[in-house]
Design a protein around this motif. Structure first.
Motif, PDB file in Angstrom:
ATOM      1  N   THR A 195       0.784  -1.116   0.074  1.00  0.00           N
ATOM      2  CA  THR A 195      -0.118   0.120   0.009  1.00  0.00           C
ATOM      3  C   THR A 195       0.883   1.168  -0.018  1.00  0.00           C
ATOM      4  OG1 THR A 195      -1.434  -1.224   1.609  1.00  0.00           O
ATOM      5  CG2 THR A 195      -2.125   0.844   0.958  1.00  0.00           C
ATOM      6  N   SER A 238      -5.242   1.450  -1.770  1.00  0.00           N
ATOM      7  CA  SER A 238      -6.100   2.005  -0.669  1.00  0.00           C
ATOM      8  C   SER A 238      -5.283   2.825   0.368  1.00  0.00           C
ATOM      9  CB  SER A 238      -6.441   0.594   0.407  1.00  0.00           C
ATOM     10  OG  SER A 238      -7.297  -0.154  -0.465  1.00  0.00           O
ATOM     11  N   HIS A 239      -5.756   3.863   0.972  1.00  0.00           N
ATOM     12  CA  HIS A 239      -5.281   4.788   1.949  1.00  0.00           C
ATOM     13  C   HIS A 239      -4.661   5.949   1.043  1.00  0.00           C
ATOM     14  CE1 HIS A 239      -5.591   3.278   6.002  1.00  0.00           C
ATOM     15  NE2 HIS A 239      -5.152   2.015   5.403  1.00  0.00           N
ATOM     16  N   ALA A 258      -6.857  -2.272  -4.753  1.00  0.00           N
ATOM     17  CA  ALA A 258      -7.228  -1.520  -3.653  1.00  0.00           C
ATOM     18  C   ALA A 258      -7.368  -2.549  -2.678  1.00  0.00           C
ATOM     19  CB  ALA A 258      -8.283  -0.760  -3.938  1.00  0.00           C
ATOM     20  N   SER A 261     -10.926  -1.024   0.297  1.00  0.00           N
ATOM     21  CA  SER A 261     -11.362  -0.063   0.142  1.00  0.00           C
ATOM     22  C   SER A 261     -12.881  -0.258  -0.437  1.00  0.00           C
ATOM     23  CB  SER A 261     -10.618   1.015  -1.003  1.00  0.00           C
ATOM     24  OG  SER A 261      -9.431   1.215  -0.583  1.00  0.00           O
ATOM     25  N   ARG A 264     -17.270   5.273  -2.422  1.00  0.00           N
ATOM     26  CA  ARG A 264     -17.362   6.383  -2.033  1.00  0.00           C
ATOM     27  C   ARG A 264     -18.863   7.152  -2.077  1.00  0.00           C
ATOM     28  NH1 ARG A 264     -12.952  11.095  -2.935  1.00  0.00           N
ATOM     29  NH2 ARG A 264     -11.655   9.389  -1.916  1.00  0.00           N
ATOM     30  N   ARG A 271     -11.211   7.358   2.576  1.00  0.00           N
ATOM     31  CA  ARG A 271     -10.993   5.816   2.314  1.00  0.00           C
ATOM     32  C   ARG A 271     -11.368   5.111   1.224  1.00  0.00           C
ATOM     33  NH1 ARG A 271      -8.960   2.733   2.505  1.00  0.00           N
ATOM     34  NH2 ARG A 271      -8.713   1.162   4.374  1.00  0.00           N
ATOM     35  N   ASN A 272     -12.515   5.602   0.812  1.00  0.00           N
ATOM     36  CA  ASN A 272     -13.179   4.977  -0.197  1.00  0.00           C
ATOM     37  C   ASN A 272     -12.917   5.663  -1.732  1.00  0.00           C
ATOM     38  OD1 ASN A 272     -14.307   3.221   1.387  1.00  0.00           O
ATOM     39  ND2 ASN A 272     -16.366   4.291   1.841  1.00  0.00           N
ATOM     40  N   ILE A 273     -13.417   4.792  -2.686  1.00  0.00           N
ATOM     41  CA  ILE A 273     -13.092   5.084  -3.914  1.00  0.00           C
ATOM     42  C   ILE A 273     -14.135   5.812  -4.797  1.00  0.00           C
ATOM     43  CG2 ILE A 273     -12.159   4.384  -5.943  1.00  0.00           C
ATOM     44  CD1 ILE A 273     -10.522   2.327  -4.585  1.00  0.00           C
ATOM     45  N   ASN A 291     -13.822  -3.111   1.585  1.00  0.00           N
ATOM     46  CA  ASN A 291     -13.434  -3.232   3.058  1.00  0.00           C
ATOM     47  C   ASN A 291     -14.774  -3.473   4.129  1.00  0.00           C
ATOM     48  OD1 ASN A 291     -12.894  -2.269   5.899  1.00  0.00           O
ATOM     49  ND2 ASN A 291     -11.093  -1.103   4.863  1.00  0.00           N
ATOM     50  N   PHE A 296     -16.956   2.457   6.888  1.00  0.00           N
ATOM     51  CA  PHE A 296     -16.634   2.740   5.485  1.00  0.00           C
ATOM     52  C   PHE A 296     -17.972   2.015   4.507  1.00  0.00           C
ATOM     53  CE2 PHE A 296     -11.705   2.204   6.161  1.00  0.00           C
ATOM     54  CZ  PHE A 296     -11.826   3.497   6.728  1.00  0.00           C
TER      55      PHE A 296
END
Length: 443
Positions: A195, A238-239, A258, A261, A264, A271-273, A291, A296
């Motif tokens: 990561t 992720s992150h 990822a 994750s 979003r 932290r989400n995409i 995740n 999340f």
């Protein structure tokens, strides 16, 4: 792995609707005893009647499938407490060999999470080595159950042998201490993803929750991505910040991942995409491993988390003062505090919603499972620990997914990405160090 703003590890009440699955067992009896030493000794009858025919179908699919989880933070107590995955996990952690078997797990990526404390105080690479050794120790002690794995082929072999493949991924690029030579040594030891950041921005990549000082990836950060491609080490986004993710997709010739994750659009967390980057990951041929952490996947949990953080601030401040020179003990005590103060329940449907969304946006070939077990406390009902993974198969069947697509989500999508990175590495270089970059950060 989550920081104090992303609550860590809670042994809350177990879900109402799981009958556990062994690696080969398909006989279902209700209620079913959990592994000895568990805080909750039985899985209670489901609140909503289960479709028994569909459940039996789910168990059969799950038994045949390759099931991969790409992020588990149990490596921290493995390194700190010499916990070797046998017997009862130290409180408040939940992963064990027995529970992995019950969950029908084929492969687990053990997270090598190195706290940012080691950046400012020194020893990040050494801490990573300690964690690597803890994985080796467990595999060597439990050779009948575990097999050390470094490739997609190793995972498939583990399935045929009825064993669990143990793999490793570094969580946070600060672990390499700005050294591509160190990156290569970690690859030699078996690390197969990194990561690029944790929540802290490092010297070459911006984090999603960290200071934005590189406008994404620095030139050295781009060199790190290229070197990972050459080695066949998966690049994990992720992150990282959105710009870092975008830069990585610009640079990487290999499919990326990822590792833990979610989406979003459904839960607005850094932290989400976001959807535009989900589409770009699909175009890259990569995969998003969803995740499970409640905050999340469930917007209601975000508010509850903020309230809990405020409510526990006094105790948290006391812990930080008491253990300011002992980051491992501080994290452990913080975990226990949160375990005693769980978030309200999140339904398993929220997790499946994120899988659905990523399928709709990125496609069925670009989603998998990256639970973050033992790196987060508050997981959805029905997916509290690794033993409960068959519930996901059942819920996917309920939503109309075919067996083929379920098997993709459970592990085949990740295997395709892993194999793709390996193919690129074979065509890029025939050495680990001989063809490696020696570029350094000028400081």
């Amino acid at each position: 792995m989550n920081d104090l703003k992303e609550p860590t590890r809670h042994r809350g009440p177990l879900p109402l609707c799981l009958l556990l699955l062994g690696v080969v067992a398909v006989v279902v009896i209700s209620p079913v005893a959990l592994p000895s030493g568990s805080a909750e000794q039985q899985v209670r009858a489901p609140a909503v009647p289960r479709d028994e025919k569909l459940w039996r179908q789910a168990l059969e699919i799950h038994r045949k499938a390759i099931v991969i989880d790409t992020h588990n933070d149990v490596t921290t107590p493995m390194a700190n407490d010499d916990y070797d995955l046998s017997g009862t996990p130290p409180t408040p952690y939940r992963t064990s060999i027995e529970r992995m078997k019950q969950g029908g797990l084929t492969a687990e990526f053990f997270s090598l999470y190195v706290k940012p404390w080691y950046v400012t105080h020194g020893g990040a690479a050494r801490r990573t080595l300690d964690m690597i050794d803890s994985v080796y120790r467990s595999v060597e002690r439990h050779g009948n159950d575990l097999i050390f794995a470094t490739s997609a082929a190793d995972i498939r072999r583990a399935k045929k042998q009825g064993k669990i493949a143990a793999l490793m991924g570094i969580e946070g690029g600060h672990a390499i201490e700005n050294s591509l030579s160190t990156l290569r040594e970690f690859y030699r030891l078996g690390v197969r993803y990194m990561t690029l950041t944790w929540n802290n921005t490092n010297d070459w990549a911006d984090a999603g929750r960290g200071e934005k000082k590189h406008d994404g990836l620095s030139d050295f950060g781009k060199e790190v991505v290229r070197e990972m491609n050459r080695l066949g080490m998966l690049v994990d986004v992720s992150h990282v910040s959105d710009k870092t993710m975008s830069d990585t997709l610009d640079v990487s010739k290999a499919p990326i991942i990822a590792s833990h994750s979610s989406a979003r659009a459904l839960t607005n967390q850094p932290r989400n995409i976001p959807d535009d980057l989900l589409r770009r990951i699909a175009q890259n041929g990569g995969v998003v491993q969803v995740n499970f952490y409640a905050a999340f996947i469930d917007p209601k949990a975000i508010e509850a988390d903020a309230e809990r953080t405020k409510r526990l601030k006094k105790q948290t401040d006391m812990l930080e003062a008491k253990f300011k020179d002992d980051p491992e003990r501080l994290a452990e005590e913080g975990d226990k505090l949160e375990a005693a103060n769980p978030l309200p329940p999140t339904p398993l449907s929220a997790l499946i919603d994120h899988i659905d969304h990523i399928v709709k946006v990125a496609g069925i070939d670009h989603v998998g499972l990256g639970a973050d077990f033992d790196g987060a406390n508050d997981m959805p009902e029905g997916a509290k620990d690794v033993s409960m993974l068959p519930n996901i198969t059942y819920e996917l069947l309920k939503r109309g997914y075919s067996e083929r697509d379920i098997r993709k989500i459970l592990g085949e999508n990740f295997l395709q990405v892993f194999a793709g990175a390996e193919r690129l590495a074979r065509t890029s270089s025939k050495t680990i160090s001989g063809d490696g970059s020696v570029r350094r950060i000028a400081k």
